[in-house]
Design a protein around this motif. Structure first.
Motif, short mmCIF file in Angstrom:
data_model
loop_
_atom_site.label_atom_id
_atom_site.label_comp_id
_atom_site.label_asym_id
_atom_site.label_seq_id
_atom_site.Cartn_x
_atom_site.Cartn_y
_atom_site.Cartn_z
N VAL A 182 -0.17 -14.93 12.24
CA VAL A 182 -1.26 -15.00 11.27
C VAL A 182 -1.23 -16.34 10.52
O VAL A 182 -2.26 -17.00 10.35
N ARG B 286 -9.80 -3.59 -5.92
CA ARG B 286 -11.16 -3.11 -5.70
C ARG B 286 -11.44 -1.79 -6.41
O ARG B 286 -12.56 -1.54 -6.85
N GLN C 16 -12.88 -14.11 4.63
CA GLN C 16 -13.83 -13.67 3.61
C GLN C 16 -13.84 -14.68 2.47
O GLN C 16 -12.78 -14.99 1.90
N GLU D 19 -10.09 -15.74 2.28
CA GLU D 19 -8.93 -14.92 2.59
C GLU D 19 -8.96 -14.61 4.08
O GLU D 19 -9.98 -14.19 4.62
N GLU E 5 -19.58 -5.41 -4.73
CA GLU E 5 -20.58 -4.98 -3.75
C GLU E 5 -22.01 -5.12 -4.22
O GLU E 5 -22.94 -4.92 -3.44
N ASN F 247 -2.25 -12.81 3.66
CA ASN F 247 -1.50 -11.65 3.16
C ASN F 247 -0.13 -11.61 3.84
O ASN F 247 -0.05 -11.65 5.06
N HIS G 293 0.82 -1.21 0.00
CA HIS G 293 0.00 0.00 0.00
C HIS G 293 0.85 1.26 0.00
O HIS G 293 1.97 1.26 0.47
N GLY H 153 -16.26 -10.05 -2.07
CA GLY H 153 -16.83 -8.75 -1.78
C GLY H 153 -18.07 -8.83 -0.93
O GLY H 153 -18.61 -9.92 -0.71
N TYR H 154 -18.50 -7.65 -0.46
CA TYR H 154 -19.64 -7.59 0.46
C TYR H 154 -20.91 -8.16 -0.17
O TYR H 154 -21.79 -8.61 0.55
N PRO I 91 -6.66 -3.53 10.14
CA PRO I 91 -5.28 -3.83 9.73
C PRO I 91 -4.59 -2.67 9.00
O PRO I 91 -3.38 -2.52 9.14
N PRO J 220 -15.99 -10.23 5.61
CA PRO J 220 -15.11 -11.07 6.41
C PRO J 220 -15.78 -11.38 7.75
O PRO J 220 -16.38 -10.49 8.35
N ASP K 73 -1.85 -9.52 -5.14
CA ASP K 73 -3.00 -8.78 -4.58
C ASP K 73 -3.02 -7.36 -5.13
O ASP K 73 -1.99 -6.84 -5.55
N ASP K 74 -4.20 -6.74 -5.10
CA ASP K 74 -4.35 -5.33 -5.47
C ASP K 74 -3.75 -5.06 -6.85
O ASP K 74 -3.15 -4.00 -7.08
N ALA L 22 -6.49 -10.05 9.18
CA ALA L 22 -6.11 -9.88 10.59
C ALA L 22 -7.01 -8.86 11.29
O ALA L 22 -7.39 -7.84 10.71
N ARG L 23 -7.32 -9.13 12.54
CA ARG L 23 -8.07 -8.21 13.39
C ARG L 23 -7.33 -8.07 14.71
O ARG L 23 -6.92 -9.06 15.29
N GLY M 205 -13.78 -6.71 -3.96
CA GLY M 205 -14.64 -5.56 -3.73
C GLY M 205 -15.93 -5.56 -4.54
O GLY M 205 -16.42 -4.50 -4.92
P1 C2E Z 1 -6.55 -6.80 1.01
O1 C2E Z 1 -5.67 -7.97 1.18
O2 C2E Z 1 -6.70 -6.25 -0.36
O3 C2E Z 1 -7.96 -7.26 1.62
C1 C2E Z 1 -9.18 -6.82 1.14
C2 C2E Z 1 -9.77 -5.72 2.02
O4 C2E Z 1 -10.97 -5.25 1.40
C3 C2E Z 1 -10.19 -6.19 3.41
O5 C2E Z 1 -10.04 -5.09 4.30
C4 C2E Z 1 -11.66 -6.50 3.21
O6 C2E Z 1 -12.41 -6.46 4.41
C5 C2E Z 1 -12.07 -5.40 2.28
N1 C2E Z 1 -13.22 -5.75 1.46
C6 C2E Z 1 -13.63 -6.97 1.06
N2 C2E Z 1 -14.73 -6.90 0.28
C7 C2E Z 1 -15.05 -5.59 0.19
C8 C2E Z 1 -16.10 -4.87 -0.48
O7 C2E Z 1 -16.97 -5.43 -1.15
N3 C2E Z 1 -16.09 -3.52 -0.33
C9 C2E Z 1 -15.15 -2.86 0.39
N4 C2E Z 1 -15.25 -1.53 0.49
N5 C2E Z 1 -14.15 -3.51 1.05
C10 C2E Z 1 -14.09 -4.86 0.93
P2 C2E Z 1 -9.30 -5.23 5.71
O8 C2E Z 1 -9.67 -6.52 6.37
O9 C2E Z 1 -9.52 -3.97 6.46
O10 C2E Z 1 -7.78 -5.35 5.29
C11 C2E Z 1 -7.14 -4.27 4.66
C12 C2E Z 1 -5.76 -4.66 4.18
O11 C2E Z 1 -4.90 -4.94 5.28
C13 C2E Z 1 -5.72 -5.91 3.32
O12 C2E Z 1 -6.08 -5.60 1.99
C14 C2E Z 1 -4.28 -6.33 3.47
O13 C2E Z 1 -3.46 -5.60 2.60
C15 C2E Z 1 -3.96 -5.90 4.88
N6 C2E Z 1 -4.02 -7.07 5.77
C16 C2E Z 1 -5.09 -7.66 6.35
N7 C2E Z 1 -4.72 -8.71 7.08
C17 C2E Z 1 -3.37 -8.82 6.95
C18 C2E Z 1 -2.39 -9.73 7.46
O14 C2E Z 1 -2.68 -10.70 8.17
N8 C2E Z 1 -1.08 -9.50 7.10
C19 C2E Z 1 -0.73 -8.45 6.28
N9 C2E Z 1 0.55 -8.30 5.97
N10 C2E Z 1 -1.63 -7.60 5.79
C20 C2E Z 1 -2.94 -7.77 6.12
#
Ligand code: C2E
Ligand code: MG
Ligand code: MG
Ligand code: MG
Length: 281
Positions: free
Chosen positions: A95, A204, A46, A60, A240, A118, A1, A258-259, A75, A264, A180-181, A63-64, A238
């Protein structure tokens, strides 16, 4: 990011406008203590849904952090901070351990659920990473093919040679790999050809407005074709609403997250919705 996102994450954590080094230190102290606690970090899962039939292709792990005073911290607000220190290593280990234990619990209940984790740049590029991963697979008894490691284009760009070596070692364990991304990181197409990956996840930001925006739709269509031409599975993140899901089906996209399908959730909620035992009759 990107750096902006990282900056925003500091800002959101303390509600002020600049990343304050005192807050950062407090946060790091809390993270260090949190990592010695067995319960502060948990995983939500998720579903990744196959667009051809709506079945579960995998999950997927996300982490929380349940901070003892501040409550849940997303996260995006603590992973970038962890990444600035070597604390990222015990975090990644935690994790992976949680995700593999969950995969093993599902296996023991009769479900083969591939779990994606991730892994941040610093952890992936650490020379000990493949060895640690091998040890965790062995101690949990989970077959490598039930694990997928998601990395971002940013990791690839920061050190292509080491990334490629790490991905090769990971795949030698039978573990799947994913970018990813995809689309956000300016990674050159020539690297994509060289990368030992199995899956590409379209970011997304392109998926969100693909129904209304022609250029986003064109980018998603190109990414789907590119992935398929390279022999990779493609996931749209993503999703929705149903219109986006239908548009993705029209483009031949394999899988979606996605939602619209599911947020998740803790593993138990997923069990109730997606992992019912087969009907007897
Ligand atoms: P990511 O890997 O691209 O994960 C997808 C994020 O998009 C997740 O946010 C998920 O909750 C969110 N998402 C899923 N579907 C939708 C949707 O339909 N709409 C929208 N608006 N959002 C959606 P989250 O859980 O907040 O995680 C954010 C980022 O944090 C992740 O992006 C990933 O890069 C990082 N992350 C999360 N867990 C870990 C981990 O265990 N280790 C590492 N290194 N990074 C993590
Ligand atoms: Mg991911
Ligand atoms: Mg993603
Ligand atoms: Mg993302």
């Amino acid at each position: 990011h990107d750096a902006k996102q990282q900056h925003d994450s500091f800002r959101r954590f303390d509600g002020t406008t600049a990343p304050d080094s005192n807050d950062r230190l407090t946060l790091l102290g809390d993270l260090r203590r949190g990592l010695t606690d067995a319960g502060q970090f948990t995983l939500h899962y998720q579903p990744k849904i196959r667009l051809c039939d709506g079945t579960l292709a995998g999950v997927e792990a996300l982490a929380r952090w349940n901070h003892p005073d501040r409550g849940p911290v997303p996260p995006g607000q603590f992973v970038p901070v962890l990444e600035t220190t070597s604390l990222i290593h015990p975090f990644t280990e935690r994790v992976l351990d949680l995700a593999l234990r969950q995969a093993r619990d599902w296996l023991e209940a009769g479900h083969r659920v591939p779990v994606a984790v991730n892994v941040s740049t610093r952890s992936l590029l650490d020379a000990t990473f493949p060895g640690r991963l091998a040890a965790l697979l062995k101690s949990t008894g989970v077959p490598g093919e039930l694990l997928c490691i998601e990395i971002t284009e940013y990791t690839v760009m920061s050190d292509p040679t080491t990334t490629i070596d790490a991905l090769r070692s990971i795949r030698a364990l039978g573990v799947k790999t994913s970018i990813d991304d995809f689309g956000t990181g300016y990674s050159s197409l020539s690297y994509l050809k060289l990368l030992p990956v199995d899956e590409l996840k379209i970011d997304r930001s392109f998926v969100t407005d693909m129904v209304d925006d022609n250029s986003s739709r064109a980018l998603v269509a190109s990414a789907v074709d590119l992935a398929h031409n390279l022999g990779l599975t493609v996931v749209a993140e993503g999703v929705e609403d149903v219109f986006t899901a239908q548009a993705l089906i029209g483009l031949g996209c394999d899988t979606a997250q996605g939602y619209h399908f599911a947020r998740p959730t803790p593993a138990a909620d997923l069990d109730a919705r997606f992992l019912q035992p087969e009907p007897v009759v």
